[in-house]
Design an enzyme around this catalytic site. Structure first.
Site, PDB file in Angstrom:
ATOM      1  N   TYR A 102       0.812  -1.213   0.000  1.00  0.00           N
ATOM      2  CA  TYR A 102       0.000   0.000   0.000  1.00  0.00           C
ATOM      3  C   TYR A 102       0.850   1.269   0.000  1.00  0.00           C
ATOM      4  CZ  TYR A 102      -4.401  -2.413   0.091  1.00  0.00           C
ATOM      5  OH  TYR A 102      -5.476  -3.179  -0.287  1.00  0.00           O
ATOM      6  N   ILE A 142     -10.139   3.821  -5.215  1.00  0.00           N
ATOM      7  CA  ILE A 142      -9.589   4.270  -3.935  1.00  0.00           C
ATOM      8  C   ILE A 142      -8.474   5.289  -4.138  1.00  0.00           C
ATOM      9  CG2 ILE A 142     -10.214   2.117  -2.773  1.00  0.00           C
ATOM     10  CD1 ILE A 142      -7.293   1.218  -2.990  1.00  0.00           C
ATOM     11  N   ASP A 143      -8.351   5.818  -5.363  1.00  0.00           N
ATOM     12  CA  ASP A 143      -7.198   6.654  -5.708  1.00  0.00           C
ATOM     13  C   ASP A 143      -7.388   8.143  -5.434  1.00  0.00           C
ATOM     14  OD1 ASP A 143      -8.782   7.596  -7.919  1.00  0.00           O
ATOM     15  OD2 ASP A 143      -8.112   5.873  -9.097  1.00  0.00           O
ATOM     16  N   HIS A 158     -15.348   1.813  -1.699  1.00  0.00           N
ATOM     17  CA  HIS A 158     -14.253   0.917  -1.303  1.00  0.00           C
ATOM     18  C   HIS A 158     -13.198   1.614  -0.450  1.00  0.00           C
ATOM     19  CE1 HIS A 158     -15.178  -1.993  -4.887  1.00  0.00           C
ATOM     20  NE2 HIS A 158     -16.023  -2.110  -3.883  1.00  0.00           N
ATOM     21  N   THR A 250     -16.188   0.852 -15.812  1.00  0.00           N
ATOM     22  CA  THR A 250     -16.286  -0.290 -14.906  1.00  0.00           C
ATOM     23  C   THR A 250     -16.745  -1.522 -15.671  1.00  0.00           C
ATOM     24  OG1 THR A 250     -17.382  -1.189 -12.939  1.00  0.00           O
ATOM     25  CG2 THR A 250     -18.610   0.452 -14.201  1.00  0.00           C
ATOM     26  N   GLU A 277     -15.211  -1.379 -23.887  1.00  0.00           N
ATOM     27  CA  GLU A 277     -15.896  -2.457 -24.594  1.00  0.00           C
ATOM     28  C   GLU A 277     -17.175  -2.814 -23.851  1.00  0.00           C
ATOM     29  OE1 GLU A 277     -13.098  -5.863 -22.471  1.00  0.00           O
ATOM     30  OE2 GLU A 277     -12.686  -5.198 -24.514  1.00  0.00           O
ATOM     31  N   CYS A 293     -12.669   6.739 -21.738  1.00  0.00           N
ATOM     32  CA  CYS A 293     -13.565   7.660 -21.024  1.00  0.00           C
ATOM     33  C   CYS A 293     -13.134   9.114 -21.190  1.00  0.00           C
ATOM     34  CB  CYS A 293     -13.613   7.310 -19.544  1.00  0.00           C
ATOM     35  SG  CYS A 293     -14.111   5.616 -19.190  1.00  0.00           S
TER      36      CYS A 293
END
Length: 310
Positions: A102, A142-143, A158, A250, A277, A293
Protein backbone atom coordinates in the site's frame (compact mmCIF):
# COMPACT_ATOMS: atom_id res chain seq x y z
CA UNK A 1 -14.44 -7.29 -4.19
CA UNK A 2 -16.19 -10.72 -3.93
CA UNK A 3 -19.62 -11.12 -2.34
CA UNK A 4 -20.10 -8.47 0.28
CA UNK A 5 -22.63 -8.62 3.08
CA UNK A 6 -24.96 -6.34 1.22
CA UNK A 7 -28.54 -5.97 2.40
CA UNK A 8 -29.90 -2.81 0.82
CA UNK A 9 -33.26 -4.24 -0.22
CA UNK A 10 -33.92 -2.10 -3.26
CA UNK A 11 -30.58 -3.07 -4.79
CA UNK A 12 -30.78 -6.83 -4.46
CA UNK A 13 -34.42 -7.78 -4.77
CA UNK A 14 -35.06 -7.77 -8.50
CA UNK A 15 -33.89 -10.37 -11.03
CA UNK A 16 -32.84 -9.22 -14.50
CA UNK A 17 -32.63 -10.68 -17.99
CA UNK A 18 -29.72 -13.05 -18.15
CA UNK A 19 -29.40 -13.61 -14.40
CA UNK A 20 -31.62 -16.65 -14.27
CA UNK A 21 -33.46 -19.00 -16.59
CA UNK A 22 -36.63 -17.67 -18.19
CA UNK A 23 -39.20 -18.69 -20.75
CA UNK A 24 -38.45 -18.43 -24.45
CA UNK A 25 -40.94 -15.57 -24.68
CA UNK A 26 -39.09 -13.63 -21.99
CA UNK A 27 -35.76 -14.44 -23.60
CA UNK A 28 -37.03 -13.07 -26.90
CA UNK A 29 -38.19 -9.91 -25.13
CA UNK A 30 -34.76 -9.48 -23.53
CA UNK A 31 -33.02 -9.88 -26.88
CA UNK A 32 -35.32 -7.36 -28.50
CA UNK A 33 -34.56 -4.87 -25.75
CA UNK A 34 -30.81 -5.54 -25.91
CA UNK A 35 -29.96 -2.75 -28.31
CA UNK A 36 -28.33 0.15 -26.47
CA UNK A 37 -28.06 3.32 -28.50
CA UNK A 38 -24.76 4.99 -29.33
CA UNK A 39 -26.41 8.24 -30.36
CA UNK A 40 -24.72 11.10 -28.55
CA UNK A 41 -27.44 13.49 -29.73
CA UNK A 42 -30.13 11.34 -28.09
CA UNK A 43 -28.10 11.07 -24.89
CA UNK A 44 -27.59 14.82 -24.82
CA UNK A 45 -31.36 15.39 -24.95
CA UNK A 46 -31.79 13.15 -21.90
CA UNK A 47 -28.87 14.81 -20.15
CA UNK A 48 -30.30 18.29 -20.72
CA UNK A 49 -33.48 17.36 -18.81
CA UNK A 50 -31.94 15.41 -15.93
CA UNK A 51 -32.17 16.93 -12.46
CA UNK A 52 -30.35 14.29 -10.38
CA UNK A 53 -27.46 12.51 -12.11
CA UNK A 54 -25.66 9.55 -10.55
CA UNK A 55 -22.27 8.65 -12.01
CA UNK A 56 -20.84 5.23 -11.09
CA UNK A 57 -17.12 4.93 -11.82
CA UNK A 58 -14.57 2.12 -11.82
CA UNK A 59 -10.93 1.49 -12.63
CA UNK A 60 -11.33 2.42 -16.29
CA UNK A 61 -11.87 6.09 -15.48
CA UNK A 62 -8.42 6.20 -13.84
CA UNK A 63 -6.58 4.03 -16.37
CA UNK A 64 -5.84 7.03 -18.58
CA UNK A 65 -4.09 8.65 -15.62
CA UNK A 66 -1.65 5.72 -15.55
CA UNK A 67 -3.07 4.11 -12.43
CA UNK A 68 -2.12 0.40 -12.18
CA UNK A 69 -5.10 -1.89 -11.55
CA UNK A 70 -3.28 -5.08 -10.40
CA UNK A 71 -5.91 -7.14 -12.21
CA UNK A 72 -5.64 -9.86 -14.80
CA UNK A 73 -2.54 -11.46 -16.26
CA UNK A 74 0.58 -9.53 -15.33
CA UNK A 75 -1.18 -7.57 -12.62
CA UNK A 76 1.35 -8.49 -9.96
CA UNK A 77 3.17 -6.63 -7.23
CA UNK A 78 6.31 -8.70 -6.77
CA UNK A 79 4.90 -12.24 -7.00
CA UNK A 80 1.46 -11.51 -5.58
CA UNK A 81 -1.77 -10.26 -7.05
CA UNK A 82 -3.90 -7.76 -5.16
CA UNK A 83 -6.41 -10.37 -4.01
CA UNK A 84 -3.60 -12.18 -2.19
CA UNK A 85 -2.56 -9.07 -0.25
CA UNK A 86 -5.79 -7.09 0.14
CA UNK A 87 -7.32 -9.36 2.77
CA UNK A 88 -7.64 -9.26 6.57
CA UNK A 89 -5.80 -12.59 6.73
CA UNK A 90 -2.82 -11.32 4.75
CA UNK A 91 -2.55 -8.29 7.02
CA UNK A 92 -2.75 -10.44 10.15
CA UNK A 93 -0.02 -12.77 8.85
CA UNK A 94 2.33 -10.15 7.45
CA UNK A 95 1.39 -6.51 8.09
CA UNK A 96 4.81 -5.35 6.90
CA UNK A 97 4.34 -6.87 3.43
CA UNK A 98 0.81 -5.48 3.09
CA UNK A 99 1.95 -2.03 4.16
CA UNK A 100 4.81 -2.17 1.64
CA UNK A 101 2.22 -2.89 -1.07
CA UNK A 102 0.00 0.00 0.00
CA UNK A 103 2.94 2.33 0.52
CA UNK A 104 3.96 1.65 -3.08
CA UNK A 105 0.43 2.37 -4.30
CA UNK A 106 0.21 5.57 -2.27
CA UNK A 107 3.52 6.84 -3.63
CA UNK A 108 2.47 6.03 -7.21
CA UNK A 109 -0.83 7.85 -6.76
CA UNK A 110 0.86 10.97 -5.39
CA UNK A 111 2.43 11.35 -8.85
CA UNK A 112 -0.81 10.88 -10.82
CA UNK A 113 -3.24 13.53 -11.96
CA UNK A 114 -6.91 13.61 -12.98
CA UNK A 115 -7.53 13.03 -16.66
CA UNK A 116 -10.19 14.65 -18.90
CA UNK A 117 -12.87 12.22 -17.67
CA UNK A 118 -12.36 13.18 -14.00
CA UNK A 119 -12.26 16.86 -14.93
CA UNK A 120 -15.40 16.65 -17.07
CA UNK A 121 -17.33 15.08 -14.18
CA UNK A 122 -16.16 17.70 -11.67
CA UNK A 123 -16.88 20.56 -14.05
CA UNK A 124 -20.34 19.16 -14.77
CA UNK A 125 -21.09 18.98 -11.03
CA UNK A 126 -20.03 22.59 -10.50
CA UNK A 127 -22.01 23.88 -13.46
CA UNK A 128 -25.21 21.98 -12.78
CA UNK A 129 -25.22 22.88 -9.08
CA UNK A 130 -25.69 26.52 -10.13
CA UNK A 131 -28.83 25.43 -11.99
CA UNK A 132 -30.37 23.64 -9.02
CA UNK A 133 -29.39 20.25 -10.45
CA UNK A 134 -27.23 17.64 -8.71
CA UNK A 135 -24.45 15.23 -9.60
CA UNK A 136 -23.21 12.48 -7.29
CA UNK A 137 -20.18 10.31 -8.03
CA UNK A 138 -20.30 6.76 -6.65
CA UNK A 139 -16.84 5.33 -7.15
CA UNK A 140 -15.23 1.95 -6.65
CA UNK A 141 -11.81 3.60 -6.93
CA UNK A 142 -9.59 4.27 -3.94
CA UNK A 143 -7.20 6.65 -5.71
CA UNK A 144 -8.93 9.98 -4.83
CA UNK A 145 -8.52 11.31 -8.39
CA UNK A 146 -12.16 12.45 -8.39
CA UNK A 147 -11.42 14.46 -5.27
CA UNK A 148 -8.27 15.91 -6.86
CA UNK A 149 -10.33 16.96 -9.88
CA UNK A 150 -12.71 18.89 -7.63
CA UNK A 151 -15.69 16.56 -7.24
CA UNK A 152 -17.51 17.43 -4.01
CA UNK A 153 -20.44 15.01 -3.81
CA UNK A 154 -18.42 11.79 -3.70
CA UNK A 155 -19.22 8.37 -2.25
CA UNK A 156 -16.12 6.13 -2.11
CA UNK A 157 -17.63 2.69 -1.58
CA UNK A 158 -14.25 0.92 -1.30
CA UNK A 159 -12.53 3.54 0.85
CA UNK A 160 -9.39 5.52 0.11
CA UNK A 161 -5.64 4.93 -0.12
CA UNK A 162 -5.18 8.15 1.79
CA UNK A 163 -7.17 7.25 4.86
CA UNK A 164 -6.12 4.96 7.69
CA UNK A 165 -8.06 3.07 10.34
CA UNK A 166 -6.72 2.03 13.72
CA UNK A 167 -6.96 -1.68 14.43
CA UNK A 168 -7.26 -0.88 18.16
CA UNK A 169 -9.52 2.16 18.59
CA UNK A 170 -11.10 2.23 15.12
CA UNK A 171 -10.29 5.88 14.46
CA UNK A 172 -10.37 6.81 10.76
CA UNK A 173 -8.18 9.68 9.60
CA UNK A 174 -6.95 11.24 6.38
CA UNK A 175 -3.24 10.67 5.87
CA UNK A 176 -1.18 12.11 3.01
CA UNK A 177 2.26 11.65 4.55
CA UNK A 178 5.04 10.58 2.19
CA UNK A 179 6.28 8.18 3.37
CA UNK A 180 3.47 7.31 5.75
CA UNK A 181 6.10 6.31 8.36
CA UNK A 182 9.92 6.48 8.38
CA UNK A 183 10.39 2.70 8.22
CA UNK A 184 8.63 2.54 4.84
CA UNK A 185 10.86 5.15 3.19
CA UNK A 186 12.32 3.62 0.03
CA UNK A 187 10.37 0.40 0.51
CA UNK A 188 7.62 -1.22 -1.56
CA UNK A 189 9.51 -1.78 -4.83
CA UNK A 190 7.33 -3.98 -7.10
CA UNK A 191 10.18 -5.94 -8.70
CA UNK A 192 9.65 -9.68 -8.13
CA UNK A 193 13.23 -10.12 -6.92
CA UNK A 194 12.77 -7.58 -4.12
CA UNK A 195 13.00 -9.07 -0.63
CA UNK A 196 10.37 -8.27 1.99
CA UNK A 197 11.44 -5.48 4.31
CA UNK A 198 10.16 -7.40 7.36
CA UNK A 199 9.47 -4.20 9.27
CA UNK A 200 8.65 -4.77 12.97
CA UNK A 201 5.01 -4.03 13.83
CA UNK A 202 6.00 -1.26 16.22
CA UNK A 203 7.70 0.58 13.33
CA UNK A 204 4.71 0.38 10.99
CA UNK A 205 2.13 3.22 10.90
CA UNK A 206 0.78 3.83 14.40
CA UNK A 207 -2.39 5.55 15.64
CA UNK A 208 -1.81 9.12 16.82
CA UNK A 209 -4.90 9.33 19.03
CA UNK A 210 -3.98 10.11 22.63
CA UNK A 211 -2.81 7.01 24.46
CA UNK A 212 -3.57 4.57 21.64
CA UNK A 213 -0.51 3.82 19.45
CA UNK A 214 -2.44 0.98 17.80
CA UNK A 215 -1.40 -0.47 14.44
CA UNK A 216 -2.95 1.37 11.52
CA UNK A 217 -4.28 -0.31 8.40
CA UNK A 218 -5.37 1.21 5.09
CA UNK A 219 -9.00 2.37 5.27
CA UNK A 220 -10.04 0.36 2.23
CA UNK A 221 -12.48 -2.51 1.84
CA UNK A 222 -10.52 -5.73 1.48
CA UNK A 223 -11.64 -8.95 -0.14
CA UNK A 224 -14.00 -10.73 2.23
CA UNK A 225 -15.00 -7.56 4.11
CA UNK A 226 -18.38 -5.85 4.19
CA UNK A 227 -18.94 -2.43 2.70
CA UNK A 228 -19.68 0.41 5.09
CA UNK A 229 -23.46 0.29 5.72
CA UNK A 230 -23.58 4.07 6.08
CA UNK A 231 -22.05 4.52 2.63
CA UNK A 232 -24.43 1.93 1.16
CA UNK A 233 -27.41 3.72 2.65
CA UNK A 234 -26.23 6.97 1.07
CA UNK A 235 -25.76 5.19 -2.28
CA UNK A 236 -29.27 3.75 -2.14
CA UNK A 237 -30.79 7.16 -1.43
CA UNK A 238 -28.97 8.70 -4.40
CA UNK A 239 -29.97 5.91 -6.77
CA UNK A 240 -33.58 6.19 -5.62
CA UNK A 241 -33.82 9.82 -6.71
CA UNK A 242 -31.61 9.85 -9.81
CA UNK A 243 -33.26 10.41 -13.17
CA UNK A 244 -30.12 9.67 -15.19
CA UNK A 245 -27.30 7.25 -14.41
CA UNK A 246 -23.88 6.99 -16.02
CA UNK A 247 -21.64 3.94 -15.68
CA UNK A 248 -18.07 4.96 -16.45
CA UNK A 249 -15.03 2.72 -16.82
CA UNK A 250 -16.29 -0.29 -14.91
CA UNK A 251 -16.51 -3.92 -15.97
CA UNK A 252 -19.84 -4.35 -14.16
CA UNK A 253 -18.67 -7.63 -12.59
CA UNK A 254 -17.62 -6.45 -9.10
CA UNK A 255 -20.48 -6.79 -6.63
CA UNK A 256 -22.40 -5.13 -5.19
CA UNK A 257 -21.56 -2.14 -7.44
CA UNK A 258 -22.36 -4.23 -10.53
CA UNK A 259 -25.99 -4.29 -9.39
CA UNK A 260 -26.44 -0.54 -8.97
CA UNK A 261 -27.04 0.55 -12.57
CA UNK A 262 -29.16 -2.48 -13.63
CA UNK A 263 -31.46 -1.78 -10.67
CA UNK A 264 -31.78 1.84 -11.75
CA UNK A 265 -32.46 0.78 -15.33
CA UNK A 266 -35.09 -1.71 -14.16
CA UNK A 267 -37.25 1.12 -12.85
CA UNK A 268 -37.13 2.92 -16.20
CA UNK A 269 -34.35 5.43 -15.56
CA UNK A 270 -32.01 5.98 -18.55
CA UNK A 271 -28.54 4.49 -18.01
CA UNK A 272 -25.55 5.33 -20.21
CA UNK A 273 -22.44 3.17 -20.19
CA UNK A 274 -19.04 4.63 -21.11
CA UNK A 275 -16.45 1.87 -21.40
CA UNK A 276 -13.75 0.53 -23.69
CA UNK A 277 -15.90 -2.46 -24.59
CA UNK A 278 -19.31 -3.97 -23.80
CA UNK A 279 -19.83 -5.52 -20.37
CA UNK A 280 -22.21 -8.19 -19.04
CA UNK A 281 -24.67 -5.39 -18.17
CA UNK A 282 -24.51 -3.44 -21.47
CA UNK A 283 -27.71 -4.83 -22.92
CA UNK A 284 -29.71 -3.62 -19.91
CA UNK A 285 -28.84 0.02 -20.58
CA UNK A 286 -30.29 2.63 -22.93
CA UNK A 287 -26.93 3.93 -24.14
CA UNK A 288 -23.45 2.54 -24.68
CA UNK A 289 -20.46 4.62 -25.78
CA UNK A 290 -17.31 2.67 -26.58
CA UNK A 291 -13.84 4.13 -26.23
CA UNK A 292 -11.56 5.80 -23.69
CA UNK A 293 -13.57 7.66 -21.02
CA UNK A 294 -11.33 10.68 -21.40
CA UNK A 295 -12.49 10.96 -25.01
CA UNK A 296 -16.16 9.99 -24.80
CA UNK A 297 -17.19 11.63 -21.51
CA UNK A 298 -16.22 15.32 -21.97
CA UNK A 299 -18.55 15.92 -24.95
CA UNK A 300 -21.33 13.98 -23.21
CA UNK A 301 -21.19 16.20 -20.11
CA UNK A 302 -20.39 19.50 -21.78
CA UNK A 303 -22.82 22.41 -21.48
CA UNK A 304 -26.00 21.77 -23.44
CA UNK A 305 -27.30 24.59 -25.61
CA UNK A 306 -30.56 24.67 -23.60
CA UNK A 307 -28.79 25.23 -20.29
CA UNK A 308 -29.33 28.60 -18.65
CA UNK A 309 -26.15 29.79 -16.94
CA UNK A 310 -26.67 32.53 -14.38
Amino acid sequence: MCLFQFTARRLVSQAHCGLKASSSKKQKFCLEMARPSSSMADFREVFAKAKHIAIITGAGVSAESGVPTFRGAGGFWRKWQAQELATPGAFARNPSRVWEFYHYRREVMLSKHPNPAHIAIAECERRLSKQGRSVVVITQNIDELHRKAGTKHLLEIHGSLFKTRCTSCGNVAANYKSPICPALAGKGAPDPDTEDAAIPVEDLPQCEEDGCNGLLRPHVVWFGEALDPGVLTAVEKELDICDLCLVVGTSSVVYPAAMFAPQVSARGVPVAEFNMEPTPATNRFRFHFAGPCGTTLPPALARHETEIIS
